[in-house]
Design a protein around this motif. Structure first.
Motif, PDB file in Angstrom:
ATOM      1  N   ARG A 127       1.056  -1.252   0.487  1.00  0.00           N
ATOM      2  CA  ARG A 127      -0.052   0.233  -0.299  1.00  0.00           C
ATOM      3  C   ARG A 127       0.949   1.289  -0.096  1.00  0.00           C
ATOM      4  O   ARG A 127       1.509   1.479   1.035  1.00  0.00           O
ATOM      5  CB  ARG A 127      -0.687  -0.216   1.352  1.00  0.00           C
ATOM      6  CG  ARG A 127      -1.978  -0.821   1.570  1.00  0.00           C
ATOM      7  CD  ARG A 127      -2.706  -1.483   2.897  1.00  0.00           C
ATOM      8  NE  ARG A 127      -3.782  -2.269   2.294  1.00  0.00           N
ATOM      9  CZ  ARG A 127      -4.919  -2.406   3.201  1.00  0.00           C
ATOM     10  NH1 ARG A 127      -4.999  -1.111   3.850  1.00  0.00           N
ATOM     11  NH2 ARG A 127      -5.468  -3.332   3.456  1.00  0.00           N
ATOM     12  N   HIS A 128       0.385   1.884  -0.634  1.00  0.00           N
ATOM     13  CA  HIS A 128       0.582   3.463  -0.922  1.00  0.00           C
ATOM     14  C   HIS A 128      -0.026   5.051  -0.593  1.00  0.00           C
ATOM     15  O   HIS A 128      -0.790   4.376  -1.681  1.00  0.00           O
ATOM     16  CB  HIS A 128       2.313   3.802  -2.318  1.00  0.00           C
ATOM     17  CG  HIS A 128       2.907   2.039  -1.987  1.00  0.00           C
ATOM     18  ND1 HIS A 128       4.156   2.984  -1.153  1.00  0.00           N
ATOM     19  CD2 HIS A 128       3.051   2.004  -3.324  1.00  0.00           C
ATOM     20  CE1 HIS A 128       4.606   1.702  -1.244  1.00  0.00           C
ATOM     21  NE2 HIS A 128       5.402   1.220  -2.381  1.00  0.00           N
ATOM     22  N   PRO A 129       0.442   5.403  -0.174  1.00  0.00           N
ATOM     23  CA  PRO A 129      -0.344   6.839  -0.931  1.00  0.00           C
ATOM     24  C   PRO A 129      -0.699   7.080  -2.030  1.00  0.00           C
ATOM     25  O   PRO A 129      -0.163   7.659  -3.170  1.00  0.00           O
ATOM     26  CB  PRO A 129       0.422   8.171  -0.374  1.00  0.00           C
ATOM     27  CG  PRO A 129       1.411   7.893   0.298  1.00  0.00           C
ATOM     28  CD  PRO A 129       1.619   6.420   0.044  1.00  0.00           C
ATOM     29  N   VAL A 130      -1.921   7.077  -2.392  1.00  0.00           N
ATOM     30  CA  VAL A 130      -2.556   8.140  -3.797  1.00  0.00           C
ATOM     31  C   VAL A 130      -1.906   9.224  -4.258  1.00  0.00           C
ATOM     32  O   VAL A 130      -1.571   9.017  -5.562  1.00  0.00           O
ATOM     33  CB  VAL A 130      -3.664   7.952  -3.108  1.00  0.00           C
ATOM     34  CG1 VAL A 130      -4.454   8.497  -5.541  1.00  0.00           C
ATOM     35  CG2 VAL A 130      -4.632   7.281  -3.167  1.00  0.00           C
ATOM     36  N   VAL A 131      -1.430  10.434  -3.554  1.00  0.00           N
ATOM     37  CA  VAL A 131      -0.226  11.630  -3.201  1.00  0.00           C
ATOM     38  C   VAL A 131       0.284  11.295  -2.818  1.00  0.00           C
ATOM     39  O   VAL A 131       0.689  11.403  -1.474  1.00  0.00           O
ATOM     40  CB  VAL A 131      -1.323  12.482  -2.997  1.00  0.00           C
ATOM     41  CG1 VAL A 131      -0.390  13.809  -3.442  1.00  0.00           C
ATOM     42  CG2 VAL A 131      -2.899  12.340  -3.595  1.00  0.00           C
ATOM     43  N   ARG A 132       1.852  10.752  -3.471  1.00  0.00           N
ATOM     44  CA  ARG A 132       3.564  11.226  -2.804  1.00  0.00           C
ATOM     45  C   ARG A 132       3.922  12.405  -2.701  1.00  0.00           C
ATOM     46  O   ARG A 132       3.858  13.504  -3.780  1.00  0.00           O
ATOM     47  CB  ARG A 132       3.840  10.210  -3.414  1.00  0.00           C
ATOM     48  CG  ARG A 132       5.015  10.172  -4.452  1.00  0.00           C
ATOM     49  CD  ARG A 132       5.827   8.770  -4.637  1.00  0.00           C
ATOM     50  NE  ARG A 132       6.743   8.908  -3.610  1.00  0.00           N
ATOM     51  CZ  ARG A 132       7.587   7.751  -4.596  1.00  0.00           C
ATOM     52  NH1 ARG A 132       7.619   7.012  -4.799  1.00  0.00           N
ATOM     53  NH2 ARG A 132       8.456   7.958  -3.183  1.00  0.00           N
ATOM     54  N   ILE A 133       4.516  12.451  -1.297  1.00  0.00           N
ATOM     55  CA  ILE A 133       5.732  13.936  -1.506  1.00  0.00           C
ATOM     56  C   ILE A 133       6.380  13.501  -1.877  1.00  0.00           C
ATOM     57  O   ILE A 133       7.838  12.418  -1.292  1.00  0.00           O
ATOM     58  CB  ILE A 133       5.533  14.389   0.079  1.00  0.00           C
ATOM     59  CG1 ILE A 133       3.783  14.785   0.274  1.00  0.00           C
ATOM     60  CG2 ILE A 133       6.353  15.864  -0.001  1.00  0.00           C
ATOM     61  CD1 ILE A 133       3.677  15.736   1.617  1.00  0.00           C
ATOM     62  N   HIS A 134       6.967  14.070  -2.804  1.00  0.00           N
ATOM     63  CA  HIS A 134       8.486  14.349  -3.675  1.00  0.00           C
ATOM     64  C   HIS A 134       9.661  13.796  -2.542  1.00  0.00           C
ATOM     65  O   HIS A 134       9.765  15.031  -2.097  1.00  0.00           O
ATOM     66  CB  HIS A 134       9.130  15.093  -4.812  1.00  0.00           C
ATOM     67  CG  HIS A 134      10.341  14.564  -5.462  1.00  0.00           C
ATOM     68  ND1 HIS A 134      11.290  14.414  -4.831  1.00  0.00           N
ATOM     69  CD2 HIS A 134      10.651  14.315  -6.905  1.00  0.00           C
ATOM     70  CE1 HIS A 134      12.564  13.865  -5.439  1.00  0.00           C
ATOM     71  NE2 HIS A 134      11.880  13.240  -6.896  1.00  0.00           N
TER      72      HIS A 134
END
Ligand code: SIN
Length: 297
Positions: free
Chosen positions: A203-210
């Motif tokens: 699972r990963h965030p749908v919006v990620r922070i670079h």
């Protein structure tokens, strides 16, 4: 301050290099640099910054060996080994051969890599920071690679869609399209139990922070993302379809038309990519390295 006698040489090497942004939503061409030679720290910092700024760098005229591609890739982090070990380059497990060539009826590489839009190895706990693809053999027709700017995709999302995905996570699964790809391409090998065990869904965030620039990016793809967690199945499917369609709108996309000896280095935290394909009877072979990144947040 002490000055090293090497500094003027490093400065001269750096100034000979030109980085020309494309007239596109991402990407830049790098000229005057020979990646067969180790980069001094000053030049490395410049290339690193250009990679963060433009997300895709196209190094022209690179007559480099697999070992030199591996050495340059390692400057950015540890390398990842693809689960399909059948398609490693001999003596260089860090290189995945992307090729439609068959020898004695057997594929020498992963011919359908990139058939669906994706970010490399998003199905791992630590997806890839970036990938490098070095052209070995190019078809006369087709064979382009498309890159979509996922920062722009996020920034331009309608407010309602931004709200709908806020704080959400999604599942990524290497096996999501595997059977479908096997039906299209029967040469695709069955995975052993050990290979399947290497790629459980994550699972990963749908919006990620670079992690280096702090910019937000959409981080879902048609190849590997199966569902948004905590959202009813139908709604999750509809949301994902909308996100995929928005991500790859023409105004977010750069088309890489390969030239002989191009080496392309992209940021998987900022872009998705797609191989557009070429006629089966025209050989196309590229060597890929992938650099491990952070767990997305
Ligand atoms: C890939 O997805 O890494 C391959 C892209 C391509 O062959 O153009």
């Amino acid at each position: 301050m002490q000055t090293s006698t090497l500094e003027p040489i490093a400065a001269a090497a750096s100034s000979a290099v030109r980085i020309n942004p494309f007239n596109a939503p991402l990407g830049a061409e790098v000229l005057g640099l020979d990646l067969a030679q180790p980069l001094d720290d000053r030049l490395f910092r410049r290339i690193h910054q250009a990679h963060l700024d433009h997300h895709v760098l196209v190094f022209r005229h690179q007559r480099i060996t697999p070992a030199q591609q591996i050495a340059f890739s390692r400057r950015f982090g540890p390398l990842q080994i693809h689960v399909l070990r059948q398609f490693q380059l001999q003596h260089h497990p860090e290189i995945l051969v992307v090729s439609n060539v068959k020898r004695d009826g057997r594929p020498v590489g992963l011919g359908d890599a990139g058939h669906y839009w994706h970010s490399d190895l998003s199905y791992k706990e630590k997806p890839s920071l970036g990938s490098m693809l070095h052209a070995q053999q190019l078809p006369a027709d087709g064979g382009d690679t498309l890159f979509a700017n996922m920062h722009l995709a996020y920034d331009t999302l309608p407010v309602a869609l931004k709200k709908a995905i806020e704080g959400r996570a999604a599942e990524h699964d290497y096996l999501a399209q595997y059977a479908q790809l096997q039906r299209r391409n029967p040469w695709r090998p069955d995975l052993t139990d050990a290979q399947k065990a290497e790629v459980p869904p994550v699972r990963h965030p749908v919006v990620r922070i670079h992690p280096e620039t702090g910019r937000r990016a959409l981080f879902v793809s048609e190849h590997f993302t199966t569902r948004i967690i905590g959202v009813p199945e139908q709604e999750s499917r509809a949301l994902l379809d909308e996100l995929f369609a928005h991500s790859v709108r023409p105004e977010h996309v750069y088309r890489q038309r390969w030239q002989p000896h191009d080496m392309v280095f992209w940021d998987n935290r900022s872009v998705m990519h797609l191989a557009t394909g070429c006629p089966d009877d025209q050989p196309r072979t590229l060597y890929r390295t992938t650099i491990e990144g952070d767990a997305p947040f």
